[in-house]
Motif scaffolding. Structure first.
Motif, mmCIF file in Angstrom:
data_model
loop_
_atom_site.group_PDB
_atom_site.id
_atom_site.type_symbol
_atom_site.label_atom_id
_atom_site.label_comp_id
_atom_site.label_asym_id
_atom_site.label_seq_id
_atom_site.Cartn_x
_atom_site.Cartn_y
_atom_site.Cartn_z
ATOM 1 N N ALA A 113 0.830 -1.211 0.000
ATOM 2 C CA ALA A 113 0.000 0.000 0.000
ATOM 3 C C ALA A 113 0.864 1.261 0.000
ATOM 4 O O ALA A 113 0.550 2.247 -0.686
ATOM 5 C CB ALA A 113 -0.936 -0.008 1.213
ATOM 6 N N MET A 114 1.954 1.255 0.742
ATOM 7 C CA MET A 114 2.856 2.407 0.731
ATOM 8 C C MET A 114 3.494 2.596 -0.634
ATOM 9 O O MET A 114 3.625 3.731 -1.127
ATOM 10 C CB MET A 114 3.947 2.213 1.792
ATOM 11 N N SER A 115 3.886 1.516 -1.280
ATOM 12 C CA SER A 115 4.477 1.610 -2.616
ATOM 13 C C SER A 115 3.466 2.127 -3.629
ATOM 14 O O SER A 115 3.801 2.960 -4.487
ATOM 15 C CB SER A 115 4.999 0.235 -3.051
ATOM 16 N N ALA A 116 2.213 1.653 -3.540
ATOM 17 C CA ALA A 116 1.183 2.129 -4.462
ATOM 18 C C ALA A 116 0.879 3.607 -4.230
ATOM 19 O O ALA A 116 0.699 4.373 -5.195
ATOM 20 C CB ALA A 116 -0.089 1.296 -4.285
ATOM 21 N N LEU A 117 0.851 4.016 -2.983
ATOM 22 C CA LEU A 117 0.612 5.428 -2.689
ATOM 23 C C LEU A 117 1.769 6.296 -3.164
ATOM 24 O O LEU A 117 1.560 7.426 -3.644
ATOM 25 C CB LEU A 117 0.409 5.599 -1.179
ATOM 26 N N GLN A 118 2.974 5.801 -3.095
ATOM 27 C CA GLN A 118 4.129 6.540 -3.599
ATOM 28 C C GLN A 118 4.050 6.713 -5.108
ATOM 29 O O GLN A 118 4.357 7.789 -5.644
ATOM 30 C CB GLN A 118 5.410 5.803 -3.210
ATOM 31 N N HIS A 122 3.701 10.356 -6.744
ATOM 32 C CA HIS A 122 4.977 10.696 -7.385
ATOM 33 C C HIS A 122 5.919 11.400 -6.406
ATOM 34 O O HIS A 122 6.650 12.328 -6.781
ATOM 35 C CB HIS A 122 4.744 11.582 -8.622
ATOM 36 N N ARG A 123 5.893 10.938 -5.159
ATOM 37 C CA ARG A 123 6.795 11.430 -4.131
ATOM 38 C C ARG A 123 7.309 10.239 -3.338
ATOM 39 O O ARG A 123 6.626 9.223 -3.195
ATOM 40 C CB ARG A 123 6.105 12.419 -3.189
ATOM 41 N N GLN A 124 8.532 10.369 -2.829
ATOM 42 C CA GLN A 124 9.123 9.259 -2.107
ATOM 43 C C GLN A 124 8.481 9.127 -0.727
ATOM 44 O O GLN A 124 8.563 10.014 0.121
ATOM 45 C CB GLN A 124 10.635 9.456 -1.945
ATOM 46 N N PHE A 237 9.050 14.687 6.013
ATOM 47 C CA PHE A 237 8.640 13.918 4.836
ATOM 48 C C PHE A 237 9.890 13.376 4.150
ATOM 49 O O PHE A 237 10.726 14.161 3.716
ATOM 50 C CB PHE A 237 7.863 14.827 3.863
ATOM 51 N N PRO A 238 10.101 12.085 4.145
ATOM 52 C CA PRO A 238 9.132 11.021 4.415
ATOM 53 C C PRO A 238 9.137 10.451 5.827
ATOM 54 O O PRO A 238 8.342 9.568 6.111
ATOM 55 C CB PRO A 238 9.580 9.940 3.450
#
Length: 276
Positions: A113-118, A122-124, A237-238
């Motif tokens: 889910a974190m990878s999909a949200l990234q 388009h932010r790390q 962030f992050p």
């Protein structure tokens, strides 16, 4: 005068009767002066009153509970019954191996889910130290689910604030020291770990969250390898944002997946109900 009355009066004036009267008066005065624990006979931890009995030459222990004791016992029983009705019964995951499988599922889904949200933003959002954060929050969410407190927002808010404050403070001080000390690898690494520990333990609003040290070390390695000018936004962030997102994701995934987990059982609930 009545001869029997004269005889009784004569007996009352004998020395033995006077001694008995004097002993009774002294015993009464002594019982009034002594503290309650000594004025009463003790058996174990319960105080019992020594009272004379017509059927025995000595005395017996009166162990009948008083009205206040009965009232206190009734109040305690009522509170325990009310607590058992309002408390959510625990629920296991079908055994140790099944629980380990469920925890691994929560950690994997939270990472995805974190990878999909990234990718969507388009932010790390994901950095390598978040692997440890994910495992910590996944195990914590499963433990909360076993107690029926997966989405306890008060506990979630407290844990998120402590972890985020600790991470943000440690990373902010690391960036500041990197600006002051330059790109000296050995000094920066040692100072970053020391500052991270001190900031989390000295700040009363912060919790001691060890993955903050890994986030500080990651920044030091990037600063040494690329000679990039320090950016204070790294602390928020992050780092702090990612920690809060992982806690929310792990709790949400556990809350959704736990009711439909096929290996769950109510063995813990049966054991709880079997207890007196």
């Amino acid at each position: 005068r009545d001869p029997s009355a004269v005889a009784v009066a004569a007996m009352s004036k004998t020395p033995s009767s006077r001694l008995r009267r004097l002993a009774a008066v002294l015993a009464t005065m002594l019982s009034c002066l002594l503290p309650p624990s000594r004025a009463f006979g003790m058996r174990g931890t319960k105080s019992t009153l020594v009272a004379p009995s017509p059927s025995s030459p000595g005395s017996i222990l009166n162990q009948s509970p008083s009205f206040s004791d009965n009232q206190a016992n009734f109040a305690g029983l009522t509170s325990r019954l009310a607590g058992s009705k309002t408390r959510a019964p625990p629920r296991d995951f079908g055994g140790k191996h099944s629980e380990a499988l469920f925890t691994a599922l929560v950690a994997g889904l939270a990472t995805y889910a974190m990878s999909a949200l990234q990718s969507f933003l388009h932010r790390q959002l994901w950095v390598p130290p978040f692997g440890a954060v994910t495992l910590i929050f996944a195990a914590d969410a499963v433990a909360a689910a076993k107690e029926g407190k997966t989405m306890n927002f008060k506990v979630m808010r407290q844990k998120a604030l402590q972890a985020c404050i600790g991470v943000a403070g440690a990373c902010f001080l690391t960036v500041l020291l990197a600006r002051l000390l330059g790109n000296s690898p050995g000094i920066l690494r040692a100072v970053a770990m020391g500052v991270a520990t001190f900031s989390m333990m000295a700040n009363p609003s912060s919790g001691y969250f060890p993955p903050a040290g890994a986030l500080c070390a990651l920044y030091v390695e990037k600063a040494v390898a690329t000679s990039v000018s320090p950016q204070y936004g790294y602390a928020l962030f992050p780092c702090a944002t990612g920690v809060a997102l992982l806690l929310i994701l792990c709790r949400t995934i556990t809350f959704v997946a736990h009711p439909v987990w096929p290996f769950s059982s109510k063995q813990c609930e049966k054991e709880l109900m079997a207890q007196p």
